[in-house]
Design a protein around this motif. Structure first.
Motif, PDB file in Angstrom:
ATOM      1  N   MET A 114       0.827  -1.206   0.000  1.00  0.00           N
ATOM      2  CA  MET A 114       0.000   0.000   0.000  1.00  0.00           C
ATOM      3  C   MET A 114       0.860   1.253   0.000  1.00  0.00           C
ATOM      4  SD  MET A 114      -3.154   1.015  -0.005  1.00  0.00           S
ATOM      5  CE  MET A 114      -4.144   2.427   0.422  1.00  0.00           C
ATOM      6  N   ASN A 115       1.868   1.244   0.875  1.00  0.00           N
ATOM      7  CA  ASN A 115       2.775   2.393   0.926  1.00  0.00           C
ATOM      8  C   ASN A 115       3.533   2.565  -0.380  1.00  0.00           C
ATOM      9  OD1 ASN A 115       2.035   3.037   3.550  1.00  0.00           O
ATOM     10  ND2 ASN A 115       3.610   1.726   4.472  1.00  0.00           N
ATOM     11  N   ASP A 116       3.896   1.410  -0.992  1.00  0.00           N
ATOM     12  CA  ASP A 116       4.605   1.478  -2.280  1.00  0.00           C
ATOM     13  C   ASP A 116       3.727   2.096  -3.351  1.00  0.00           C
ATOM     14  OD1 ASP A 116       6.827   0.367  -1.164  1.00  0.00           O
ATOM     15  OD2 ASP A 116       6.348  -1.696  -1.823  1.00  0.00           O
ATOM     16  N   ASN A 117       2.480   1.750  -3.338  1.00  0.00           N
ATOM     17  CA  ASN A 117       1.555   2.321  -4.347  1.00  0.00           C
ATOM     18  C   ASN A 117       1.399   3.826  -4.155  1.00  0.00           C
ATOM     19  OD1 ASN A 117       1.127  -0.147  -5.517  1.00  0.00           O
ATOM     20  ND2 ASN A 117      -0.666  -0.641  -4.232  1.00  0.00           N
ATOM     21  N   ILE A 118       1.306   4.187  -2.878  1.00  0.00           N
ATOM     22  CA  ILE A 118       1.179   5.630  -2.591  1.00  0.00           C
ATOM     23  C   ILE A 118       2.434   6.368  -3.020  1.00  0.00           C
ATOM     24  CG2 ILE A 118       0.979   7.350  -0.746  1.00  0.00           C
ATOM     25  CD1 ILE A 118      -0.790   5.364   0.766  1.00  0.00           C
ATOM     26  N   LYS A 119       3.611   5.764  -2.741  1.00  0.00           N
ATOM     27  CA  LYS A 119       4.871   6.396  -3.129  1.00  0.00           C
ATOM     28  C   LYS A 119       4.969   6.523  -4.650  1.00  0.00           C
ATOM     29  CE  LYS A 119       9.853   6.071  -2.427  1.00  0.00           C
ATOM     30  NZ  LYS A 119      10.141   6.335  -3.826  1.00  0.00           N
ATOM     31  N   GLN A 120       4.566   5.441  -5.374  1.00  0.00           N
ATOM     32  CA  GLN A 120       4.592   5.500  -6.844  1.00  0.00           C
ATOM     33  C   GLN A 120       3.642   6.580  -7.364  1.00  0.00           C
ATOM     34  OE1 GLN A 120       3.691   1.568  -8.279  1.00  0.00           O
ATOM     35  NE2 GLN A 120       5.676   0.695  -7.602  1.00  0.00           N
TER      36      GLN A 120
ATOM     37  N   ASP B 136       2.733   9.245  -5.698  1.00  0.00           N
ATOM     38  CA  ASP B 136       3.330  10.559  -5.401  1.00  0.00           C
ATOM     39  C   ASP B 136       4.433  10.902  -6.409  1.00  0.00           C
ATOM     40  OD1 ASP B 136       1.682  11.020  -3.252  1.00  0.00           O
ATOM     41  OD2 ASP B 136       3.107  10.257  -1.758  1.00  0.00           O
ATOM     42  N   ASP B 137       5.237   9.886  -6.735  1.00  0.00           N
ATOM     43  CA  ASP B 137       6.316  10.123  -7.701  1.00  0.00           C
ATOM     44  C   ASP B 137       5.741  10.525  -9.067  1.00  0.00           C
ATOM     45  OD1 ASP B 137       8.208   9.548  -5.806  1.00  0.00           O
ATOM     46  OD2 ASP B 137       8.480   7.446  -6.447  1.00  0.00           O
ATOM     47  N   ARG B 138       4.705   9.809  -9.500  1.00  0.00           N
ATOM     48  CA  ARG B 138       4.083  10.143 -10.783  1.00  0.00           C
ATOM     49  C   ARG B 138       3.448  11.523 -10.732  1.00  0.00           C
ATOM     50  NH1 ARG B 138       0.277   5.427 -12.827  1.00  0.00           N
ATOM     51  NH2 ARG B 138       0.169   6.934 -14.565  1.00  0.00           N
ATOM     52  N   LEU B 139       2.874  11.827  -9.572  1.00  0.00           N
ATOM     53  CA  LEU B 139       2.249  13.149  -9.413  1.00  0.00           C
ATOM     54  C   LEU B 139       3.304  14.249  -9.464  1.00  0.00           C
ATOM     55  CD1 LEU B 139      -0.455  14.555  -8.916  1.00  0.00           C
ATOM     56  CD2 LEU B 139      -0.019  14.383  -6.458  1.00  0.00           C
ATOM     57  N   ASN B 140       4.450  14.011  -8.804  1.00  0.00           N
ATOM     58  CA  ASN B 140       5.536  15.000  -8.821  1.00  0.00           C
ATOM     59  C   ASN B 140       6.104  15.159 -10.241  1.00  0.00           C
ATOM     60  OD1 ASN B 140       5.401  15.566  -6.071  1.00  0.00           O
ATOM     61  ND2 ASN B 140       6.815  13.902  -5.522  1.00  0.00           N
ATOM     62  N   ASN B 141       6.262  13.998 -10.906  1.00  0.00           N
ATOM     63  CA  ASN B 141       6.767  14.055 -12.291  1.00  0.00           C
ATOM     64  C   ASN B 141       5.806  14.840 -13.191  1.00  0.00           C
ATOM     65  OD1 ASN B 141       9.037  12.562 -11.638  1.00  0.00           O
ATOM     66  ND2 ASN B 141       8.097  10.590 -12.179  1.00  0.00           N
ATOM     67  N   LEU B 142       4.525  14.568 -12.995  1.00  0.00           N
ATOM     68  CA  LEU B 142       3.519  15.271 -13.780  1.00  0.00           C
ATOM     69  C   LEU B 142       3.529  16.764 -13.470  1.00  0.00           C
ATOM     70  CD1 LEU B 142       1.215  15.056 -15.817  1.00  0.00           C
ATOM     71  CD2 LEU B 142      -0.355  14.609 -13.904  1.00  0.00           C
ATOM     72  N   ALA B 143       3.693  17.093 -12.184  1.00  0.00           N
ATOM     73  CA  ALA B 143       3.745  18.507 -11.781  1.00  0.00           C
ATOM     74  C   ALA B 143       4.972  19.192 -12.389  1.00  0.00           C
ATOM     75  CB  ALA B 143       3.758  18.616 -10.258  1.00  0.00           C
ATOM     76  N   ASN B 144       6.115  18.454 -12.372  1.00  0.00           N
ATOM     77  CA  ASN B 144       7.326  19.010 -12.975  1.00  0.00           C
ATOM     78  C   ASN B 144       7.149  19.207 -14.488  1.00  0.00           C
ATOM     79  OD1 ASN B 144       8.693  19.087 -10.533  1.00  0.00           O
ATOM     80  ND2 ASN B 144       9.526  17.005 -10.769  1.00  0.00           N
ATOM     81  N   PHE B 145       6.502  18.199 -15.116  1.00  0.00           N
ATOM     82  CA  PHE B 145       6.260  18.303 -16.564  1.00  0.00           C
ATOM     83  C   PHE B 145       5.368  19.510 -16.890  1.00  0.00           C
ATOM     84  CE2 PHE B 145       3.482  17.306 -20.174  1.00  0.00           C
ATOM     85  CZ  PHE B 145       4.433  17.169 -21.177  1.00  0.00           C
ATOM     86  N   ILE B 146       4.315  19.630 -16.072  1.00  0.00           N
ATOM     87  CA  ILE B 146       3.394  20.766 -16.284  1.00  0.00           C
ATOM     88  C   ILE B 146       4.122  22.088 -16.073  1.00  0.00           C
ATOM     89  CG2 ILE B 146       1.350  21.924 -15.366  1.00  0.00           C
ATOM     90  CD1 ILE B 146       0.174  19.174 -14.760  1.00  0.00           C
ATOM     91  N   SER B 147       5.003  22.120 -15.062  1.00  0.00           N
ATOM     92  CA  SER B 147       5.756  23.350 -14.775  1.00  0.00           C
ATOM     93  C   SER B 147       6.673  23.704 -15.946  1.00  0.00           C
ATOM     94  CB  SER B 147       6.562  23.161 -13.489  1.00  0.00           C
ATOM     95  OG  SER B 147       7.343  24.314 -13.211  1.00  0.00           O
TER      96      SER B 147
END
Length: 218
Positions: free
Chosen positions: A1-7, A9-20
């Motif tokens: 469960m924690n691994d899924n949340i971390k993945q 979050d990582d995808r969300l951060n990557n997406l945020a960086n891409f959008i930025s």
């Protein structure tokens, strides 16, 4: 469960960086677009200004050409009328050929009995051509910008003019010299023209030598 949340979050951060990054590119493109729009506006304004300047130059050129044309026509006409003692007129017709101005010279004889418009070389033999050529030289020197300084040098200016009009030619030259404050140096075989000058010299060839002697000095 924690691994899924971390993945996630990582995808969300990557997406945020891409959008930025994309937003940064968008802002750069917007700034570049604005710069190009300002440059285009300046170019349009400059083109409009240049077009108005070209129109102004064209109008100024047309006006200057019209003024010079009128001055030349007037001077040559007065010269012809004075010498030939008639109502003969000189006109210049200008037309545009291949974006270049082309001028044609005409002489008009308008009397109650007839109207005749001819080229100078077709009117009264060579006499009219001589006088038109003479008057044109004087008028060009007087209307040219910048002004042409120095004497007017003539070589047999009226060789085809009949004797009855030679005195008028001489008087015209004398008055032109005085009016325009310009010295006239003339080579002529005509004794009447030589007699009307202030200083005249006879040049005679003796063998291989030229002998120069004054004819008169006033």
């Amino acid at each position: 469960m924690n691994d899924n949340i971390k993945q996630f979050d990582d995808r969300l951060n990557n997406l945020a960086n891409f959008i930025s990054r994309q937003e940064g590119k968008r802002d750069q493109l917007i700034e570049l677009k604005s710069s190009y729009e300002n440059e285009l506006t300046n170019i349009i304004d400059e083109a409009d200004l240049l077009e108005h300047v070209m129109i102004l130059f064209q109008k100024t050129s047309e006006y200057a050409r019209s003024q010079a044309k009128n001055q030349i026509e007037n001077l040559v006409t007065k010269c012809l009328q004075y010498i030939f003692e008639s109502n003969i007129e000189f006109i210049i017709e200008i037309e545009e050929l291949r974006n270049k101005a082309n001028a044609e010279f005409y002489v008009i004889n308008d009397t109650p009995d007839f109207f005749l418009k001819t080229k100078p070389e077709q009117s009264r033999g060579g006499g009219v051509v001589d006088i038109v050529s003479l008057a044109l030289r004087i008028s060009f020197m007087q209307t040219h910008k910048p002004s042409i300084e120095g004497p007017l040098i003539l070589d047999e200016p009226a060789k085809h003019v009949s004797e009855e009009y030679i005195y008028n030619v001489g008087e015209f030259l004398r008055q032109s010299s005085s009016m325009f404050n310009r010295q006239i140096i003339m080579v002529t075989h005509n004794s009447h023209l030589a007699a009307l000058s202030e200083d005249a010299y006879r040049v005679e060839l003796s063998g291989t030598e030229s002998n120069v002697s004054p004819v008169k000095s006033l």
